[in-house]
Design a protein around this motif. Structure first.
Motif, PDB file in Angstrom:
ATOM      1  N   ALA A 178      -3.159  -5.277   0.521  1.00 56.88           N
ATOM      2  CA  ALA A 178      -4.315  -4.725   1.228  1.00 56.88           C
ATOM      3  C   ALA A 178      -3.890  -3.624   2.200  1.00 56.88           C
ATOM      4  O   ALA A 178      -4.558  -2.589   2.324  1.00 56.88           O
ATOM      5  CB  ALA A 178      -5.048  -5.833   1.979  1.00 56.88           C
ATOM      6  N   ARG A 179      -2.774  -3.828   2.895  1.00 52.86           N
ATOM      7  CA  ARG A 179      -2.293  -2.798   3.822  1.00 52.86           C
ATOM      8  C   ARG A 179      -1.931  -1.510   3.080  1.00 52.86           C
ATOM      9  O   ARG A 179      -2.229  -0.393   3.544  1.00 52.86           O
ATOM     10  CB  ARG A 179      -1.072  -3.313   4.583  1.00 52.86           C
ATOM     11  CG  ARG A 179      -1.391  -4.292   5.703  1.00 52.86           C
ATOM     12  CD  ARG A 179      -0.152  -4.538   6.538  1.00 52.86           C
ATOM     13  NE  ARG A 179      -0.372  -5.515   7.585  1.00 52.86           N
ATOM     14  CZ  ARG A 179      -0.927  -5.249   8.766  1.00 52.86           C
ATOM     15  NH1 ARG A 179      -1.353  -4.019   9.020  1.00 52.86           N
ATOM     16  NH2 ARG A 179      -1.074  -6.199   9.671  1.00 52.86           N
ATOM     17  N   GLN A 180      -1.293  -1.655   1.926  1.00 55.40           N
ATOM     18  CA  GLN A 180      -0.910  -0.469   1.159  1.00 55.40           C
ATOM     19  C   GLN A 180      -2.137   0.292   0.669  1.00 55.40           C
ATOM     20  O   GLN A 180      -2.141   1.520   0.622  1.00 55.40           O
ATOM     21  CB  GLN A 180      -0.042  -0.883  -0.030  1.00 55.40           C
ATOM     22  CG  GLN A 180       1.350  -1.360   0.358  1.00 55.40           C
ATOM     23  CD  GLN A 180       2.142  -1.861  -0.829  1.00 55.40           C
ATOM     24  OE1 GLN A 180       1.578  -2.382  -1.802  1.00 55.40           O
ATOM     25  NE2 GLN A 180       3.450  -1.715  -0.766  1.00 55.40           N
ATOM     26  N   ARG A 181      -3.178  -0.456   0.328  1.00 50.99           N
ATOM     27  CA  ARG A 181      -4.365   0.177  -0.249  1.00 50.99           C
ATOM     28  C   ARG A 181      -5.305   0.738   0.806  1.00 50.99           C
ATOM     29  O   ARG A 181      -5.858   1.826   0.645  1.00 50.99           O
ATOM     30  CB  ARG A 181      -5.102  -0.844  -1.122  1.00 50.99           C
ATOM     31  CG  ARG A 181      -6.403  -0.344  -1.706  1.00 50.99           C
ATOM     32  CD  ARG A 181      -7.016  -1.406  -2.585  1.00 50.99           C
ATOM     33  NE  ARG A 181      -8.428  -1.169  -2.808  1.00 50.99           N
ATOM     34  CZ  ARG A 181      -9.231  -2.009  -3.443  1.00 50.99           C
ATOM     35  NH1 ARG A 181      -8.758  -3.141  -3.921  1.00 50.99           N
ATOM     36  NH2 ARG A 181     -10.504  -1.715  -3.607  1.00 50.99           N
ATOM     37  N   THR A 182      -5.527  -0.005   1.897  1.00 53.75           N
ATOM     38  CA  THR A 182      -6.563   0.372   2.861  1.00 53.75           C
ATOM     39  C   THR A 182      -6.019   0.757   4.233  1.00 53.75           C
ATOM     40  O   THR A 182      -6.763   1.280   5.065  1.00 53.75           O
ATOM     41  CB  THR A 182      -7.557  -0.791   3.063  1.00 53.75           C
ATOM     42  OG1 THR A 182      -6.910  -1.859   3.772  1.00 53.75           O
ATOM     43  CG2 THR A 182      -8.081  -1.307   1.734  1.00 53.75           C
ATOM     44  N   GLY A 183      -4.736   0.474   4.458  1.00 53.60           N
ATOM     45  CA  GLY A 183      -4.181   0.703   5.778  1.00 53.60           C
ATOM     46  C   GLY A 183      -4.474  -0.415   6.759  1.00 53.60           C
ATOM     47  O   GLY A 183      -4.111  -0.332   7.936  1.00 53.60           O
ATOM     48  N   ARG A 184      -5.132  -1.468   6.279  1.00 51.04           N
ATOM     49  CA  ARG A 184      -5.490  -2.612   7.124  1.00 51.04           C
ATOM     50  C   ARG A 184      -5.233  -3.899   6.346  1.00 51.04           C
ATOM     51  O   ARG A 184      -5.090  -3.889   5.127  1.00 51.04           O
ATOM     52  CB  ARG A 184      -6.981  -2.552   7.501  1.00 51.04           C
ATOM     53  CG  ARG A 184      -7.393  -1.341   8.287  1.00 51.04           C
ATOM     54  CD  ARG A 184      -8.876  -1.365   8.591  1.00 51.04           C
ATOM     55  NE  ARG A 184      -9.670  -0.984   7.437  1.00 51.04           N
ATOM     56  CZ  ARG A 184     -10.423   0.125   7.362  1.00 51.04           C
ATOM     57  NH1 ARG A 184     -10.456   0.968   8.384  1.00 51.04           N
ATOM     58  NH2 ARG A 184     -11.134   0.392   6.290  1.00 51.04           N
ATOM     59  N   THR A 185      -5.219  -5.021   7.051  1.00 48.86           N
ATOM     60  CA  THR A 185      -5.252  -6.295   6.354  1.00 48.86           C
ATOM     61  C   THR A 185      -6.628  -6.470   5.717  1.00 48.86           C
ATOM     62  O   THR A 185      -7.591  -5.761   6.061  1.00 48.86           O
ATOM     63  CB  THR A 185      -5.004  -7.471   7.313  1.00 48.86           C
ATOM     64  OG1 THR A 185      -6.096  -7.540   8.245  1.00 48.86           O
ATOM     65  CG2 THR A 185      -3.696  -7.312   8.055  1.00 48.86           C
ATOM     66  N   ALA A 186      -6.741  -7.407   4.800  1.00 46.20           N
ATOM     67  CA  ALA A 186      -8.051  -7.663   4.178  1.00 46.20           C
ATOM     68  C   ALA A 186      -9.075  -8.075   5.232  1.00 46.20           C
ATOM     69  O   ALA A 186     -10.256  -7.695   5.149  1.00 46.20           O
ATOM     70  CB  ALA A 186      -7.914  -8.758   3.116  1.00 46.20           C
ATOM     71  N   ILE A 187      -8.639  -8.848   6.230  1.00 49.45           N
ATOM     72  CA  ILE A 187      -9.548  -9.276   7.293  1.00 49.45           C
ATOM     73  C   ILE A 187      -9.969  -8.081   8.138  1.00 49.45           C
ATOM     74  O   ILE A 187     -11.146  -7.922   8.486  1.00 49.45           O
ATOM     75  CB  ILE A 187      -8.882 -10.368   8.150  1.00 49.45           C
ATOM     76  CG1 ILE A 187      -8.628 -11.620   7.296  1.00 49.45           C
ATOM     77  CG2 ILE A 187      -9.733 -10.715   9.361  1.00 49.45           C
ATOM     78  CD1 ILE A 187      -7.707 -12.635   7.937  1.00 49.45           C
ATOM     79  N   GLY A 188      -9.012  -7.224   8.469  1.00 52.54           N
ATOM     80  CA  GLY A 188      -9.348  -6.020   9.205  1.00 52.54           C
ATOM     81  C   GLY A 188     -10.275  -5.109   8.417  1.00 52.54           C
ATOM     82  O   GLY A 188     -11.194  -4.495   8.976  1.00 52.54           O
ATOM     83  N   HIS A 189     -10.070  -5.027   7.116  1.00 50.62           N
ATOM     84  CA  HIS A 189     -10.933  -4.200   6.264  1.00 50.62           C
ATOM     85  C   HIS A 189     -12.341  -4.789   6.201  1.00 50.62           C
ATOM     86  O   HIS A 189     -13.331  -4.036   6.238  1.00 50.62           O
ATOM     87  CB  HIS A 189     -10.341  -4.112   4.860  1.00 50.62           C
ATOM     88  CG  HIS A 189     -11.033  -3.134   3.971  1.00 50.62           C
ATOM     89  ND1 HIS A 189     -11.052  -1.778   4.207  1.00 50.62           N
ATOM     90  CD2 HIS A 189     -11.749  -3.323   2.820  1.00 50.62           C
ATOM     91  CE1 HIS A 189     -11.737  -1.162   3.262  1.00 50.62           C
ATOM     92  NE2 HIS A 189     -12.174  -2.083   2.412  1.00 50.62           N
ATOM     93  N   ALA A 190     -12.444  -6.096   6.120  1.00 50.36           N
ATOM     94  CA  ALA A 190     -13.762  -6.726   6.105  1.00 50.36           C
ATOM     95  C   ALA A 190     -14.529  -6.425   7.388  1.00 50.36           C
ATOM     96  O   ALA A 190     -15.722  -6.115   7.366  1.00 50.36           O
ATOM     97  CB  ALA A 190     -13.617  -8.240   5.914  1.00 50.36           C
ATOM     98  N   GLU A 191     -13.834  -6.503   8.518  1.00 54.01           N
ATOM     99  CA  GLU A 191     -14.478  -6.194   9.792  1.00 54.01           C
ATOM    100  C   GLU A 191     -14.926  -4.736   9.829  1.00 54.01           C
ATOM    101  O   GLU A 191     -16.056  -4.420  10.228  1.00 54.01           O
ATOM    102  CB  GLU A 191     -13.526  -6.483  10.940  1.00 54.01           C
ATOM    103  CG  GLU A 191     -14.129  -6.243  12.315  1.00 54.01           C
ATOM    104  CD  GLU A 191     -13.129  -6.514  13.419  1.00 54.01           C
ATOM    105  OE1 GLU A 191     -13.445  -7.292  14.333  1.00 54.01           O
ATOM    106  OE2 GLU A 191     -12.009  -5.940  13.369  1.00 54.01           O
ATOM    107  N   ALA A 192     -14.055  -3.829   9.386  1.00 50.56           N
ATOM    108  CA  ALA A 192     -14.357  -2.400   9.451  1.00 50.56           C
ATOM    109  C   ALA A 192     -15.495  -1.995   8.532  1.00 50.56           C
ATOM    110  O   ALA A 192     -16.221  -1.035   8.818  1.00 50.56           O
ATOM    111  CB  ALA A 192     -13.101  -1.593   9.117  1.00 50.56           C
ATOM    112  N   THR A 193     -15.670  -2.707   7.427  1.00 52.99           N
ATOM    113  CA  THR A 193     -16.714  -2.352   6.456  1.00 52.99           C
ATOM    114  C   THR A 193     -18.008  -3.128   6.667  1.00 52.99           C
ATOM    115  O   THR A 193     -18.933  -3.022   5.860  1.00 52.99           O
ATOM    116  CB  THR A 193     -16.204  -2.562   5.020  1.00 52.99           C
ATOM    117  OG1 THR A 193     -15.693  -3.899   4.873  1.00 52.99           O
ATOM    118  CG2 THR A 193     -15.109  -1.566   4.675  1.00 52.99           C
ATOM    119  N   GLY A 194     -18.102  -3.928   7.722  1.00 53.22           N
ATOM    120  CA  GLY A 194     -19.362  -4.536   8.105  1.00 53.22           C
ATOM    121  C   GLY A 194     -19.620  -5.940   7.617  1.00 53.22           C
ATOM    122  O   GLY A 194     -20.701  -6.490   7.849  1.00 53.22           O
TER     123      GLY A 194
END
Length: 465
Positions: A236-252
């Motif tokens: 997830a970090r390689q793909r989005t620059g965030r953890t999956a949890i961080g990505h979930a928070e950022a995307t709403g």
């Protein structure tokens, strides 16, 4: 409304310490009035106040709230006990990726009945499920889960998990399956709907966002896998620059109620994200052990106020659907992890299996504890069994001593779904007979012959996908 008085040597209510109802009542009783709990107290008080109410249970039984299974996969109902030589990502490729395209409504129904029987027999009254399969536009499979739960008398929180990263169908068929499942759940007595999100690696960016937008627009809760293995965090970090949890928070995603399965590899920042966003966690100790995923930091999560429940996970990752095993293992793994007998008490594990799971699902106003006004979901453990002949500590008796064979009665919504040790609403022999040919068919269609003795497989434990 009809009333029934449930008697016990111990009533363990799982009520919070500041509630009017005590957490443990000796020589206690629970008064059921239709589908609700009317009163909780001593047997002497309640029997005197309600002399005409019929009495079930006995002076040596232990009564608890119905257990809340916070994570499972009825989609694995016909492939129990296969592929135990794999770690998670190998297992997903060798087994689940092959099964997903060949699931049907008939298989969904048969697998849910088979595994739901085992859940009920171990005291589960609410099952939070994610059915993982490819979408079936012509005949959606997931309404088969709802139909089975209705027939069993088992409360369900149902969701559908499917990804498009290695498929060509995109988000639309998945959303259509969501709608079919939501409509089936809305029309049922026992089921409610959530949006299923399998894991971040299973989705293209557009489909991930469409899932989040669908949940937020409809006000639907989300059931998601997060950080089950270390590789997921790295990917997830390689793909989005965030953890999956961080990505979930950022995307709403955290705008709606979320329950996150596993959460084994969560660092301090992600634990704090959970706490600040009210995310619940489903801890799956047995499945995490079988797939060698690790031990979730349960103590750290709970210290932050994150509600943590217990899950059995799927019948192909846990293999057993015995909730009592999962609850016991949760306490044992916490002690092994910290090398301290005080790391998790029997009472703490019990609370995770009851009110903790209800809080993680944000259903604690209705289920999870034995308090007046709540749903009449409860379990009666047989105090006349040799195993429970001498109950010195009722929490230890339930968590460390009792097994599913001690579960005598299970009430769901004020009706007996298990009576005198067996399910009341389905024929067990018929359910087994129905499942066997479908399991053979599934193995053949999915190309799993080399893993299954049902079709003469070699059962080579050294094989890798």
């Amino acid at each position: 409304m009809s009333q029934t008085l449930i008697r016990a040597g111990w009533v363990l209510t799982a009520a919070p310490d500041d509630a009017a109802t005590p957490a443990a009542i000796r020589d206690g009783a629970v008064l059921l009035d239709g589908d609700r709990i009317a009163a909780v107290g001593t047997f002497a008080e309640l029997s005197a106040a309600h002399p005409d109410a019929p009495v079930r249970g006995g002076a040596y039984d232990v009564v608890t709230p119905g257990f809340v299974n916070t994570h499972g996969h009825f989609s694995e109902g016909l492939i129990t006990g296969i592929g135990s030589q794999y770690t998670l990502w190998e297992w997903l490729t060798a087994l689940i990726g092959r099964v997903n395209p060949v699931m049907t409504r008939e298989k969904a129904y048969a697998g849910t009945v088979l595994q739901g029987i085992q859940l009920l027999r171990s005291g589960v009254t609410t099952a939070n499920d994610m059915f993982c399969a490819d979408p079936m536009p012509d005949e959606p499979a997931t309404p088969g889960v709802v139909a089975a739960l209705e027939d069993l008398g088992l409360r369900g929180v149902v969701s559908f998990g499917s990804g498009d990263v290695d498929r060509d169908f995109g988000a639309t068929p998945i959303l259509e399956e969501f709608e079919a499942l939501r409509e089936a759940a809305d029309a049922s007595r026992y089921s409610t709907f959530r949006v299923g999100v399998s894991s971040i690696g299973r989705y293209t960016d557009d489909t991930w966002q469409e899932h989040v937008d669908y949940a937020v627009a409809g006000g639907h809760g989300v059931h998601v896998h997060f950080h089950e293995v270390r590789e997921e965090v790295t990917s997830a970090r390689q793909r989005t620059g965030r953890t999956a949890i961080g990505h979930a928070e950022a995307t709403g995603m955290f705008q709606v109620p979320v329950i996150a399965a596993h959460s084994v590899w969560v660092d301090r920042e992600d634990r704090e994200r959970y706490a600040s966003n009210g995310v619940g966690v489903a801890h799956n100790p047995v499945a995490n052990g079988i797939l060698a995923s690790g031990i979730a930091p349960v103590a750290e999560l709970r210290a932050l106020g994150v509600p943590v429940g217990i899950g059995v996970d799927g019948p192909a990752s846990n293999d057993s659907q015995d909730f009592l095993q999962a609850m016991k293992t949760a306490a044992l793994l916490a002690r092994v992890r910290d090398l301290q007998a005080t790391a998790m008490s029997a009472r703490e594990a019990f609370e995770m299996g009851t009110i903790g799971g209800a809080r993680a699902l944000r259903m604690d106003a209705e289920i999870g504890s034995l308090e007046p006004g709540k749903r009449a979901d409860l379990v009666v453990f047989d105090g006349d069994s040799p195993t429970l002949a001498n109950v010195h500590d009722p929490y230890q008796a339930v968590v460390f001593v009792a097994g599913s064979r001690e579960v005598r009665d299970v009430w769901v919504d004020g009706e007996l779904s298990v009576a005198d040790h067996d399910v009341t609403r389905v024929d067990v022999r018929e359910a087994v007979a129905r499942a066997r040919p479908l399991a053979r068919q599934l193995v053949a269609e999915a190309g799993l012959e080399r893993l299954s003795a049902l079709t003469g497989g070699a059962l080579d434990d050294t094989e890798r996908p």
